[in-house]
Design an enzyme around this catalytic site. Structure first.
Site, PDB file in Angstrom:
ATOM      1  N   SER A  19       0.810  -1.219   0.000  1.00  0.00           N
ATOM      2  CA  SER A  19       0.000   0.000   0.000  1.00  0.00           C
ATOM      3  C   SER A  19       0.842   1.267   0.000  1.00  0.00           C
ATOM      4  O   SER A  19       0.342   2.350  -0.281  1.00  0.00           O
ATOM      5  CB  SER A  19      -0.961   0.007   1.198  1.00  0.00           C
ATOM      6  N   ILE A  22       8.307   0.835  -0.436  1.00  0.00           N
ATOM      7  CA  ILE A  22       9.020  -0.003  -1.394  1.00  0.00           C
ATOM      8  C   ILE A  22       8.071  -0.985  -2.075  1.00  0.00           C
ATOM      9  O   ILE A  22       8.165  -1.230  -3.281  1.00  0.00           O
ATOM     10  CB  ILE A  22      10.173  -0.746  -0.696  1.00  0.00           C
ATOM     11  N   GLY A  23       7.142  -1.553  -1.319  1.00  0.00           N
ATOM     12  CA  GLY A  23       6.205  -2.498  -1.903  1.00  0.00           C
ATOM     13  C   GLY A  23       5.390  -1.884  -3.020  1.00  0.00           C
ATOM     14  O   GLY A  23       5.210  -2.475  -4.094  1.00  0.00           O
ATOM     15  N   LYS A  42      -2.653  -4.297   5.189  1.00  0.00           N
ATOM     16  CA  LYS A  42      -3.684  -4.090   6.212  1.00  0.00           C
ATOM     17  C   LYS A  42      -4.470  -2.801   6.045  1.00  0.00           C
ATOM     18  O   LYS A  42      -5.595  -2.690   6.519  1.00  0.00           O
ATOM     19  CB  LYS A  42      -3.035  -4.070   7.608  1.00  0.00           C
ATOM     20  N   ASP A  74      -3.684  -9.158   6.928  1.00  0.00           N
ATOM     21  CA  ASP A  74      -2.696  -9.150   7.999  1.00  0.00           C
ATOM     22  C   ASP A  74      -1.945 -10.468   7.847  1.00  0.00           C
ATOM     23  O   ASP A  74      -2.525 -11.547   8.043  1.00  0.00           O
ATOM     24  CB  ASP A  74      -3.390  -9.076   9.361  1.00  0.00           C
ATOM     25  N   TYR A 168      14.758  -7.321  16.650  1.00  0.00           N
ATOM     26  CA  TYR A 168      14.562  -6.932  15.246  1.00  0.00           C
ATOM     27  C   TYR A 168      15.474  -7.731  14.325  1.00  0.00           C
ATOM     28  O   TYR A 168      15.039  -8.221  13.268  1.00  0.00           O
ATOM     29  CB  TYR A 168      14.811  -5.439  15.055  1.00  0.00           C
ATOM     30  N   LYS A 172      14.257 -10.063  11.298  1.00  0.00           N
ATOM     31  CA  LYS A 172      14.613  -9.739   9.914  1.00  0.00           C
ATOM     32  C   LYS A 172      15.460 -10.852   9.303  1.00  0.00           C
ATOM     33  O   LYS A 172      15.279 -11.211   8.133  1.00  0.00           O
ATOM     34  CB  LYS A 172      15.360  -8.404   9.870  1.00  0.00           C
TER      35      LYS A 172
END
Length: 416
Positions: A19, A22-23, A42, A74, A168, A172
């Site tokens: 949305s 980068i995507g 989402k 989600d 994190y 990742k």
């Protein structure tokens, strides 16, 4: 910019977190070829702080020449993922490419990271990537040119990338381990690769982490979109690679990377996890006028009382308006040549600052070398770079920590 070749025409891409950022940039790049895009994210209603929804992104995809399917997903929810995948197959006849872009970030130490945040990062980054891949793979196996692309870093085991944000990094790296395993598991059947930016990318998340001034140190998401396009245009035997955007595009013949800079000519902030040659990185940044926080402090002697001088200027710029807009108490634990504890009260009255413990418990505790502290408040050291490289450690309210950067900017203009 990398030119579109039409290789993704008619392909169907399932992109998580598409949305915004980068995507969405990857979605728009593929749409220019006439690809079908499933926007799995989402955000169905406008967010008060973040731009875009799945529906506005779908409109942009179709305006760019593609076909769009917006799905509220989600990726922690197995049913929502399964329903979206089935809807994609029913609408477009299959899925050719999966881009695992959705991710959560929280850069705090072990004791400062609530389990709710740990669960969020592991649930989205690791479990969500694994589950979405598992759900899509049966359809990819039917495609002529199947790809999985995870936006995750090389598996760099240097402890510097763990010590300040273990949760994190684990989350990742979980995405990267999916690449490592699935590339081998499906070798010859599905191309599975990872892509990571060489520099910070300007996104809403980066603005939240680095403050208003971080953008000029970034590249736009277009560089990641171009690199992703190049990877997804390759045959399925190109697999198991951990790729960096600039390296991919150099391989495509690109040499001008200033076109991707938010502010051409400005020194760029290196991204996490890429420290194979930190000395070379430091030298490169210095060539562009930056002050790398990961270099040892200069051995030159400091002027008399530099911390007190810094706090004199702090006291000169704080006032009731600053206090009203900040509402935070800061403690600075300094080491090195001018070791000591100092405080900044921006919660009461017209504010106060000085040596010693704050009058009440601090909302934010910052720990760093005293020489770096002086550089940071004088504008010679970027707080974001200091934090990302481990020179600055922060405990407490990260939002208040970001607010302090505005005060540093005011002091910098006063020419400390």
């Amino acid at each position: 910019m990398l030119q579109n070749t039409g290789k993704l025409a008619g392909c169907t891409l399932f992109i998580t977190g598409a949305s915004r950022g980068i995507g969405k940039a990857i979605a728009l790049k593929a749409a220019r070829d006439g690809a079908n895009i499933i926007i799995a994210a989402k955000t169905a209603e406008p967010h008060p702080k973040l731009p875009g929804t799945i529906y506005t992104a779908a409109q942009e995809v179709e305006a760019a020449g593609g076909k769009a399917l917006a799905c509220v997903v989600d990726i922690r929810d197995e049913k929502q993922v399964g329903d979206a995948v089935q809807k994609a197959v029913d609408t477009f006849g299959g899925i050719d490419i999966l881009v695992n872009n959705a991710s959560a970030i929280n850069l705090t130490g072990t004791l400062e990271t609530p389990m709710k945040k740990v669960d969020l990062m592991l649930g989205i980054n690791l479990r969500g990537t694994y589950m979405t891949s598992k759900t899509v793979i049966p359809h990819l196996l039917k495609s002529r040119s199947p790809h999985i692309l995870n936006l995750s870093p090389p598996l760099n085991l240097n402890p510097i990338w763990f010590k300040n944000h273990t949760a994190y990094t684990m989350a990742k790296y979980g995405m990267s381990m999916c690449v490592l395993g699935m590339a081998e598991e499906f070798r010859g059947q599905i191309a599975v690769n990872a892509l990571w930016p060489k520099t910070a990318i300007q996104t809403a998340a980066m603005d939240m982490l680095g403050g208003a001034d971080v953008g000029k140190q970034c590249r736009t998401a277009d560089i990641m979109a171009d690199a992703a396009y190049a990877i997804l245009s390759r045959p399925k035997d190109f697999t198991g690679h951990f790729l960096v955007d600039e390296d991919v595009l150099r391989g495509e013949g690109l040499r001008d990377f200033e076109q991707y800079a938010v502010q051409p000519g400005h020194p760029l902030l290196p991204d996490f996890f890429l420290d194979e040659a930190p000395e070379s990185l430091a030298a490169q940044m210095e060539q562009h006028g930056a002050t790398p926080a990961f270099k040892p402090p200069s051995s030159s002697s400091a002027s008399s009382g530099p911390i007190e001088t810094t706090f004199d200027l702090i006291r000169a710029v704080i006032n009731e308006d600053v206090v009203k807009s900040t509402q935070g108490i800061y403690q600075f634990d300094l080491s090195g040549d001018h070791e000591g504890v100092w405080f900044l009260d921006l919660k009461s009255g017209a504010g106060s600052a000085g040596q010693g413990q704050p009058p009440i418990k601090a909302d934010v505790v910052m720990t760093m070398d005293s020489n770096d502290f002086s550089k940071m408040f004088s504008g010679k050291l970027k707080p974001t770079l200091a934090f990302m490289s481990g020179k600055l450690r922060i405990k407490g309210d990260m939002t208040l920590a970001i607010k302090l950067e505005k005060l540093m900017s005011r002091m910098s203009k006063a020419k400390l």
